[in-house]
Design a protein around this motif. Structure first.
Motif, PDB file in Angstrom:
ATOM      1  N   UNK A 149      19.621  69.084  14.538  1.00  0.00           N
ATOM      2  CA  UNK A 149      20.583  70.272  14.813  1.00  0.00           C
ATOM      3  C   UNK A 149      20.405  71.171  16.143  1.00  0.00           C
ATOM      4  N   UNK A 150      19.291  70.710  16.819  1.00  0.00           N
ATOM      5  CA  UNK A 150      19.029  71.686  18.094  1.00  0.00           C
ATOM      6  C   UNK A 150      18.981  70.488  19.335  1.00  0.00           C
ATOM      7  N   UNK A 151      19.537  69.386  18.939  1.00  0.00           N
ATOM      8  CA  UNK A 151      19.478  68.275  19.924  1.00  0.00           C
ATOM      9  C   UNK A 151      20.748  68.719  20.854  1.00  0.00           C
ATOM     10  N   UNK A 152      20.750  68.869  21.946  1.00  0.00           N
ATOM     11  CA  UNK A 152      21.989  69.365  22.765  1.00  0.00           C
ATOM     12  C   UNK A 152      23.228  68.479  22.774  1.00  0.00           C
ATOM     13  N   UNK A 153      22.789  66.994  22.942  1.00  0.00           N
ATOM     14  CA  UNK A 153      23.905  66.109  22.633  1.00  0.00           C
ATOM     15  C   UNK A 153      24.615  66.158  21.457  1.00  0.00           C
ATOM     16  N   UNK A 154      23.918  66.348  20.347  1.00  0.00           N
ATOM     17  CA  UNK A 154      24.281  66.421  19.146  1.00  0.00           C
ATOM     18  C   UNK A 154      25.216  67.496  18.790  1.00  0.00           C
ATOM     19  N   UNK A 155      24.737  68.757  19.409  1.00  0.00           N
ATOM     20  CA  UNK A 155      25.541  70.042  19.382  1.00  0.00           C
ATOM     21  C   UNK A 155      26.884  69.928  20.003  1.00  0.00           C
TER      22      UNK A 155
END
Length: 330
Positions: free
Chosen positions: A301-307
């Motif tokens: 959830x907090x991963x910038x790439x996933x976001x």
């Protein structure tokens, strides 16, 4: 003698534990290889995903087997089959690597220079509705990002998100399990389609004509009763199913030249709305729509790439063309 043996056993156990706990002696890149192997279950596909040679991946697997004292993946029909130990490792491994990527990554995700692979799961309906726009957006803004798309049942997709085998899943899901996030992308409705020659002058079917015909049923699981059948039952009817198939994309082609009826998600029929060979119309009875959603696990959830990727999916679903000036902070 007994005392010496006990001391020896304790000493050996202590040395072994120190060796396993000393990360200085372990190549952490091996864990990235294991992640790819567990996801792809195939040496050559894992090699392509990692931009490595097949011998390099095979060598890494050998080192992993020695390190963990387990075969991890063994040859089976169609690819590699994970051992029980590998299944146990999949979730913790995905969570650990996600946290390491957040820790070592830049403070913000830089899509223009990022090199990364994301694993998505969706049906062919989801691929038809969203994948072309998503891929265009990703290639325009982040050409170094790769998307690996697979298909599974909604239950399997949810389980794979929970286990860390895939990053994002798109589909029709119920209440997600603990640790899995969900956001609705759009509300979908149903439409019917028939060969236009069979409804000349009308352009549609009433309830009596609808129930008198045979139907094509798209079912991505073994159950033959779906929301459409439930709605038909409420008006006292029952569909006669002539063909059951697991794919949305081929269904329209089965209608041409027959008197069959296809009732399916309206977006999947968008390309046929103006086609004179077909008649597309609203169902002749009340039929509730359904939400199409995106799910992901709390570990990412907090991963910038996933976001960033989630924002792209949401933008495409909303019909917005993503702006390459958008940048997301971690």
């Amino acid at each position: 003698m007994k005392y010496c043996a006990a001391n020896y056993q304790f000493s050996f156990h202590s040395v072994n534990m120190r060796r396993m706990n000393d990360l200085r002696g372990i190549d952490l890149n091996l864990l990235v290889v294991l992640e790819a192997l567990l996801a792809e279950r195939h040496i050559s596909r894992a090699a392509l995903r990692l931009h490595l040679s097949q011998p390099a991946v095979s060598h890494a697997l050998g080192r992993l087997r020695q390190l963990l004292d387990d075969p991890l993946l063994v040859r089976g029909q169609g690819g590699l089959v994970p051992s029980a130990r590998a299944h146990e490792l999949a979730g913790p491994l995905a969570e650990a690597l996600a946290q390491v990527r957040i820790l070592l990554g830049p403070s913000g995700f830089q899509p223009a220079t990022a090199r990364r692979s994301f694993r998505l799961a969706m049906s062919d309906y989801g691929a038809m509705a969203l994948l072309p726009g998503l891929l265009r957006a990703v290639r325009k803004i982040a050409p170094g990002i790769d998307l690996v798309v697979s298909q599974a049942s909604r239950e399997a997709m949810t389980a794979k998100v929970a286990d860390g085998e895939i990053d994002l899943a798109l589909g029709v899901f119920g209440q997600p399990p603990e640790g899995v996030h969900s956001t609705e992308l759009f509300e979908e409705t149903y439409a019917c389609m028939v060969d236009a020659a069979t409804v000349r002058g009308l352009g549609k079917l009433d309830q009596v004509a609808y129930l008198a015909r045979s139907h094509v049923l798209v079912a991505t699981h073994s159950e033959r009763v779906d929301a459409i059948d439930a709605a038909v039952a409420k008006v006292g009817g029952r569909r006669k199913i002539a063909c059951v198939l697991p794919h949305w994309s081929v269904a329209p082609a089965l209608i041409a030249g027959t008197n069959l009826v296809l009732t399916t998600a309206r977006r999947s029929l968008a390309a046929f709305e103006e086609d004179p060979r077909f008649a597309v119309f609203d169902p002749p009875f009340p039929l509730p729509g359904f939400g199409f959603s995106l799910i992901w696990h709390d570990r990412t959830d907090a991963d910038p790439g996933h976001s960033w990727l989630r924002e792209r999916v949401i933008a495409v679903a909303a019909g917005d063309e993503p702006d390459d000036a958008i940048s997301l902070r971690s």
